[in-house]
Design a protein around this motif. Structure first.
Motif, short mmCIF file in Angstrom:
data_model
loop_
_atom_site.label_atom_id
_atom_site.label_comp_id
_atom_site.label_asym_id
_atom_site.label_seq_id
_atom_site.Cartn_x
_atom_site.Cartn_y
_atom_site.Cartn_z
N SER A 157 -5.01 -10.08 -7.64
CA SER A 157 -4.53 -10.98 -6.68
C SER A 157 -5.52 -12.19 -6.39
O SER A 157 -6.55 -11.93 -5.71
N ALA A 158 -5.09 -13.59 -6.74
CA ALA A 158 -5.84 -14.55 -6.19
C ALA A 158 -5.76 -14.85 -4.49
O ALA A 158 -6.66 -15.33 -3.88
N THR A 159 -4.51 -14.73 -4.21
CA THR A 159 -4.27 -14.77 -2.75
C THR A 159 -5.28 -13.96 -2.05
O THR A 159 -5.80 -14.29 -0.99
N ARG A 160 -5.48 -12.53 -2.37
CA ARG A 160 -6.05 -11.54 -1.67
C ARG A 160 -7.62 -11.96 -1.58
O ARG A 160 -8.22 -11.75 -0.52
N LEU A 171 -10.48 -2.46 -4.72
CA LEU A 171 -10.13 -2.05 -5.77
C LEU A 171 -10.80 -0.55 -6.09
O LEU A 171 -12.23 -0.49 -6.14
N LYS A 172 -10.08 0.48 -6.43
CA LYS A 172 -10.58 1.62 -6.98
C LYS A 172 -10.11 2.00 -8.24
O LYS A 172 -8.93 2.13 -8.56
N HIS A 173 -11.11 1.92 -9.20
CA HIS A 173 -10.96 2.26 -10.47
C HIS A 173 -10.69 3.77 -10.80
O HIS A 173 -11.52 4.51 -10.57
N GLN A 269 -6.36 1.18 -8.57
CA GLN A 269 -5.50 1.12 -7.15
C GLN A 269 -6.07 0.23 -6.51
O GLN A 269 -7.32 -0.14 -6.19
N ILE A 270 -5.21 -0.57 -5.47
CA ILE A 270 -5.75 -1.25 -4.28
C ILE A 270 -5.59 -0.49 -3.12
O ILE A 270 -4.52 -0.30 -2.52
N HIS A 271 -6.74 -0.70 -2.39
CA HIS A 271 -6.64 0.14 -0.97
C HIS A 271 -7.05 -0.84 -0.06
O HIS A 271 -8.18 -1.18 0.13
N MET A 272 -6.11 -1.21 0.95
CA MET A 272 -6.77 -2.18 2.00
C MET A 272 -6.28 -1.57 3.33
O MET A 272 -5.14 -1.09 3.38
N PRO A 273 -7.13 -2.10 4.19
CA PRO A 273 -6.77 -1.23 5.65
C PRO A 273 -5.59 -2.13 6.37
O PRO A 273 -5.07 -1.51 7.13
N THR A 274 -5.52 -3.31 5.90
CA THR A 274 -4.11 -4.43 6.42
C THR A 274 -3.80 -5.12 5.35
O THR A 274 -4.77 -5.55 4.66
N TRP A 275 -2.61 -5.65 5.49
CA TRP A 275 -2.20 -6.54 4.22
C TRP A 275 -1.70 -7.91 4.92
O TRP A 275 -1.10 -8.62 4.09
N ALA A 287 -1.08 -5.98 -2.60
CA ALA A 287 -1.47 -5.32 -1.23
C ALA A 287 -1.91 -3.83 -1.59
O ALA A 287 -2.73 -3.47 -1.05
N ALA A 288 -1.14 -3.17 -2.45
CA ALA A 288 -1.59 -1.73 -2.82
C ALA A 288 -0.82 -1.12 -3.89
O ALA A 288 -0.16 -0.28 -4.06
N CYS A 289 -1.54 -1.64 -5.11
CA CYS A 289 -1.06 -1.08 -6.29
C CYS A 289 -1.46 0.36 -6.38
O CYS A 289 -2.60 0.92 -5.87
N ALA A 290 -0.45 0.94 -7.02
CA ALA A 290 -0.20 2.38 -7.15
C ALA A 290 -0.77 2.87 -8.58
O ALA A 290 -1.06 4.09 -8.73
#
Ligand SMILES: Cc1cc2nc3c(=O)[nH]c(=O)nc-3n(C[C@H](O)[C@H](O)[C@H](O)COP(=O)(O)OP(=O)(O)OC[C@H]3O[C@@H](n4cnc5c(N)ncnc54)[C@H](O)[C@@H]3O)c2cc1C
Length: 369
Positions: A157-160, A171-173, A269-275, A287-290
């Motif tokens: 995401s470019a917005t992110r 990002l968690k590979h 995966q994408i891990h963020m504390p807030t979206w 926000a939260a790729c699984a």
């Protein structure tokens, strides 16, 4: 309220419907020049089935369902079946729906409410949130002001990046790469979906209706390359499978290297504390790729956008309250899906010959009813 949705993938298109139906004026902007509808069939599961019904698209989705994953088998170097994935390891419930990604994209695109605009071939270059609205500058040079910006522009995401900072912070590979390619010469050649493994690698064929896709998975540490560079993606794929002539590996690799629409990405995966921050909020993979290994990316896209739209309706202009509700209700779906992805890699792409043999033995052992 004027809402900009960045990305017209599964999350962006769902957001377009949910927010448009809520009475908002919605513009979707998609970087590609058309809907990006390649990919293998995807699943709509659990609460996402009910929410697809609320969006008014469930009937159209069911009408195009496929049952590709009923017949996934593992083959040896000669193509002989040595194990199969039982249906109960794939689907949670009979309510789940599997649909080709291109069909889901079409259904969601056609269901956009009348007032929605979808703009292709453009993307956000800059965002300035002054508290009362968001000024957006697009690649095309266009400048517009919105009340709310929804980032639905996928795992990269470019917005992110613009609002929350660099991708690497979130990002968690998971240690795998995936590729999908058209296999025109395999189309209509039966219903079975075979997969062949050698340590840390999987090559397979996914068939549905009259189409066949080459499917690749391989284990690798993080590789730095430009996501938009197709030639770089093909070079990485070719290197990963070089020197292997078992089963149909050379033909499937060759087809992938010819395919102008090859899909290639890290399994991350994408891990963020807030979206959310201010008037910008993220949904779907942004926000939260699984990952595809969870089998739940599209379900998360649907539940997240429906929950967000409902919260925005309930809280009127109070974005903080709406986003807090969205995050509180969506977080359990995300946590469950992200946890489910982790064993998926060991099932389809074991790291060693011992692990491949153990997997095959487990799958071919007799089961109690
Ligand atoms: C081409 C493609 C093929 C896929 N195939 C599979 C598959 O076979 N199996 C699977 O499990 N998952 C697949 N996925 C991922 C899956 O679609 C998502 O995990 C899930 O549906 C969540 O959707 P999303 O809308 O959040 O992300 P995505 O479906 O990735 O959609 C993001 C959209 O945003 C667009 N975009 C990217 N950057 C920008 C930008 N800067 N500005 C505007 N738009 C932008 C992209 O072109 C894309 O259309 C695929 C994704 C893509 C893009």
């Amino acid at each position: 309220m004027k809402v900009l949705v960045s990305g017209a993938g599964m999350a962006g298109l769902s957001a377009g419907i949910a927010l448009g139906q809520s009475g908002f004026s919605v513009t979707l902007v998609e970087r590609a020049k058309h809907l990006r509808v390649n990919g293998s069939p995807i699943d709509i599961r659990g609460d996402a089935v009910r929410m697809a019904q609320e969006l008014g698209v469930l009937e159209a989705i069911r009408a195009r369902r496929v049952t590709m994953s009923e017949e996934v088998v593992f083959v040896d170097r000669e193509g002989k079946t040595i194990a199969a994935i039982p249906q109960q390891e794939i689907n949670d419930s009979e309510e789940d729906v599997e649909i080709p990604r291109e069909d889901l994209g079409d259904v969601l695109y056609r269901a956009q409410p009348e007032g929605n605009t979808v703009r292709f071939g453009d993307w956000i270059e800059a965002l300035h949130d002054d508290g009362a609205g968001v000024d957006v500058t697009f690649k095309s040079g266009l400048r517009e002001r919105y009340d709310l910006v929804v980032g639905a522009d996928g795992v990269h995401s470019a917005t992110r990046r613009l609002i929350f900072g660099p991708e690497k912070d979130y990002l968690k590979h998971l240690g795998f790469y995936i590729a999908l390619a058209d296999l025109p010469e395999e189309a209509s050649a039966g219903r079975v979906n075979p997969m062949f493994n050698f340590p840390g690698h999987m090559v397979g064929i996914a068939r549905y209706r009259d189409r066949a896709l080459g499917v690749f998975n391989f284990r690798s540490p993080w590789i730095d390359y430009d996501y938009h560079d197709l030639a770089a993606q093909k070079a990485i794929l070719a290197k990963a499978f070089a020197g292997h002539d078992e089963w149909k590996v050379p033909e499937i690799v060759a087809a992938a290297l010819r395919d102008p629409g090859l899909y290639f990405d890290s399994v991350s995966q994408i891990h963020m504390p807030t979206w959310h921050r201010g008037r910008v909020v993220l949904v779907g993979d942004a926000a939260a790729c699984a990952t595809g290994l969870s089998g739940r990316g599209t379900s998360l896209a649907i539940t997240g956008t429906c929950i967000l739209a409902e919260a925005l309706r309930r809280h009127g202009g109070d974005f903080e309250a709406a986003f807090a509700e969205y995050e509180q209700r969506q977080r359990p779906h995300v946590d469950r899906a992200q946890a489910m992805a982790l064993p998926g890699g060991d099932l389809i792409c074991p790291a060693t010959w011992e692990a491949i043999e153990a997997r095959n033995a487990r799958l071919s052992a007799p089961r109690s009813a």
